[in-house]
Design a protein around this motif. Structure first.
Motif, PDB file in Angstrom:
ATOM      1  N   THR A 140       0.830  -1.209   0.000  1.00 41.78           N
ATOM      2  CA  THR A 140       0.000   0.000   0.000  1.00 41.78           C
ATOM      3  C   THR A 140       0.862   1.256   0.000  1.00 41.78           C
ATOM      4  O   THR A 140       0.344   2.357  -0.193  1.00 41.78           O
ATOM      5  CB  THR A 140      -0.933   0.034   1.220  1.00 41.78           C
ATOM      6  N   ARG A 149      -5.469   3.687  -6.520  1.00 39.21           N
ATOM      7  CA  ARG A 149      -6.568   3.886  -5.570  1.00 39.21           C
ATOM      8  C   ARG A 149      -7.321   5.185  -5.881  1.00 39.21           C
ATOM      9  O   ARG A 149      -8.558   5.208  -5.876  1.00 39.21           O
ATOM     10  CB  ARG A 149      -6.003   3.924  -4.157  1.00 39.21           C
ATOM     11  N   LEU A 208      -4.460  -5.595  -0.604  1.00 39.34           N
ATOM     12  CA  LEU A 208      -4.250  -4.767  -1.788  1.00 39.34           C
ATOM     13  C   LEU A 208      -5.531  -4.649  -2.615  1.00 39.34           C
ATOM     14  O   LEU A 208      -5.861  -3.564  -3.109  1.00 39.34           O
ATOM     15  CB  LEU A 208      -3.129  -5.348  -2.647  1.00 39.34           C
ATOM     16  N   TYR A 211      -7.781  -2.289  -0.753  1.00 40.10           N
ATOM     17  CA  TYR A 211      -7.229  -0.939  -0.677  1.00 40.10           C
ATOM     18  C   TYR A 211      -7.426  -0.181  -1.987  1.00 40.10           C
ATOM     19  O   TYR A 211      -7.884   0.963  -1.992  1.00 40.10           O
ATOM     20  CB  TYR A 211      -5.739  -1.017  -0.333  1.00 40.10           C
TER      21      TYR A 211
END
Length: 385
Positions: A140, A149, A208, A211
């Motif tokens: 992240t 993201r 992941l 996220y």
């Protein structure tokens, strides 16, 4: 606060792999200083590690309990301010709990604990203490993961429909437990917990996926395997996922893929397009919008989001990788520690680092995968606890 943050470390002797990674990541931006440690359950190894790291011999301790007790007695402007815990999974809860109960913030290697029950216990301790706890889900921290993201959040690829996330390694292709320290504890249920590969790298993949997509896994249908003869914990897995918006996905985590190094990658498809990121080429993010030419996003350019730029240190064309991503987590955690005040709760979303709730979800994921793999039912609900 005008001085460097003072860090203590539990675990991470010179014989360990991840301790050195944490130390390098913490030191990268010049904002954190390692001042003390209990680097091994063997006092001689702890002392030797302290010498190798040029730590004041008086602040190299024989046990984590001694370290926490003695550091607390030091003047406030000298004692450690937080603890980095880099021990095997079965030695996560006790030192983290003791540190928090004695007023020290904590950053801890994933997974959060030995079991879901321990993870929940630790969450209660964090909530009661009001202190900061960060969990090192390294991936992240990559700039292009931050960018992915943001693009999903902005609707660049539309509503998410499908998620493919893979984490393939080959280092456990053969039975090496007898002469490899990492393999010996990571495949030992007494030290690792219920999950082998699924706890070690599967939790990274699930984290992941959630996220970047901004979604939560809601159901799992899993197949879990022990491929190598004599091994006690899973070394291979594959599963179907259902997310809370109706999207579906596939997660594969294996450590017996001969020839693979650290092949962690993710593809997310929406109703307008897709994003693709590979950990082994971390500075590149592919964006594919339906009916338009493919776009290639690269680390370091001004067109990136503030989130990506905030986690980038060098100009475009200068690769940033694993240590820098790790350091981004330490930097975010450090900022949170600096901003913390007694009675003031820190929002980890603002500082953008995984916290104790992510850790609890990780342990719940492991136990749900195992439950699903052992069940005749096609789907098992994932509550995330």
């Amino acid at each position: 606060m005008s001085k460097k943050l003072r860090m203590g470390m539990i675990g991470g002797s010179t014989e360990a792999f991840i301790g050195a990674v944490h130390r390098k990541a913490a030191a990268l931006d010049g904002e954190i200083e390692l001042v003390c440690g209990a680097f091994s359950s063997d006092p001689k190894k702890s002392k030797a590690t302290g010498q190798a790291l040029y730590i004041d011999p008086k602040r190299v301790y024989a046990s984590y309990a001694e370290m926490i007790e003695q550091e607390k007695l030091l003047p406030e402007n000298e004692r450690m301010q937080f603890v980095s815990i880099v021990t095997p999974n079965h030695v996560h809860l006790a030192p983290a709990q003791m540190a928090l109960e004695n007023g020290f913030h904590v950053i801890i290697d994933k997974p959060l604990a030995f079991s879901l029950a321990e993870a929940k216990t630790l969450r209660k301790v964090v909530e009661k203490s009001g202190l900061v706890l960060a969990l090192t889900h390294t991936y992240t921290g990559y700039p292009m993961v931050k960018e992915a993201r943001q693009l999903v959040k902005q609707g660049k690829i539309g509503k998410v429909r499908k998620v493919y996330v893979e984490y393939h390694q080959g280092w456990l292709t053969n039975f090496i437990e007898g002469n490899n320290k990492q393999a010996s504890w990571r495949t030992d249920p007494k030290r690792s917990g219920l999950g082998g590969a699924i706890g070690d790298i599967g939790t990274h993949a699930a984290n992941l996926a959630e996220y970047i997509s901004g979604l939560e896994i809601a159901e799992i249908s899993a197949d879990l395997n022990i491929v190598v003869k004599g091994r006690q914990l899973d070394d291979d897995s594959a599963m179907l996922l259902r997310f809370n918006n109706g999207a579906t996905g596939i997660l594969s985590a294996t450590q017996i893929a001969a020839g693979e190094e650290n092949n962690h990658n993710i593809r997310i498809y929406g109703d307008k397009g897709a994003i693709v990121w590979r950990q082994e080429e971390p500075n590149t993010l592919l964006v594919r919008v339906y009916g338009k030419p493919n776009e290639v996003y690269r680390t370091g350019w001004d067109y990136l989001s503030d989130a990506a730029k905030l986690n980038t240190r060098t100009p475009w064309g200068h690769p940033e990788g694993y240590l820098e991503a790790f350091a981004n987590l330490y930097l975010a955690f450090g900022r949170a520690v600096r901003a913390w005040k007694p009675g003031k709760k820190i929002d980890p979303v603002k500082f953008d680092f995984p916290d104790v709730n992510d850790g609890v979800r990780g342990m719940a994921f492991v136990e749900t995968v195992i439950k699903s793999a052992n069940s005749n039912r096609k789907w098992t609900k994932f509550k995330g606890e």
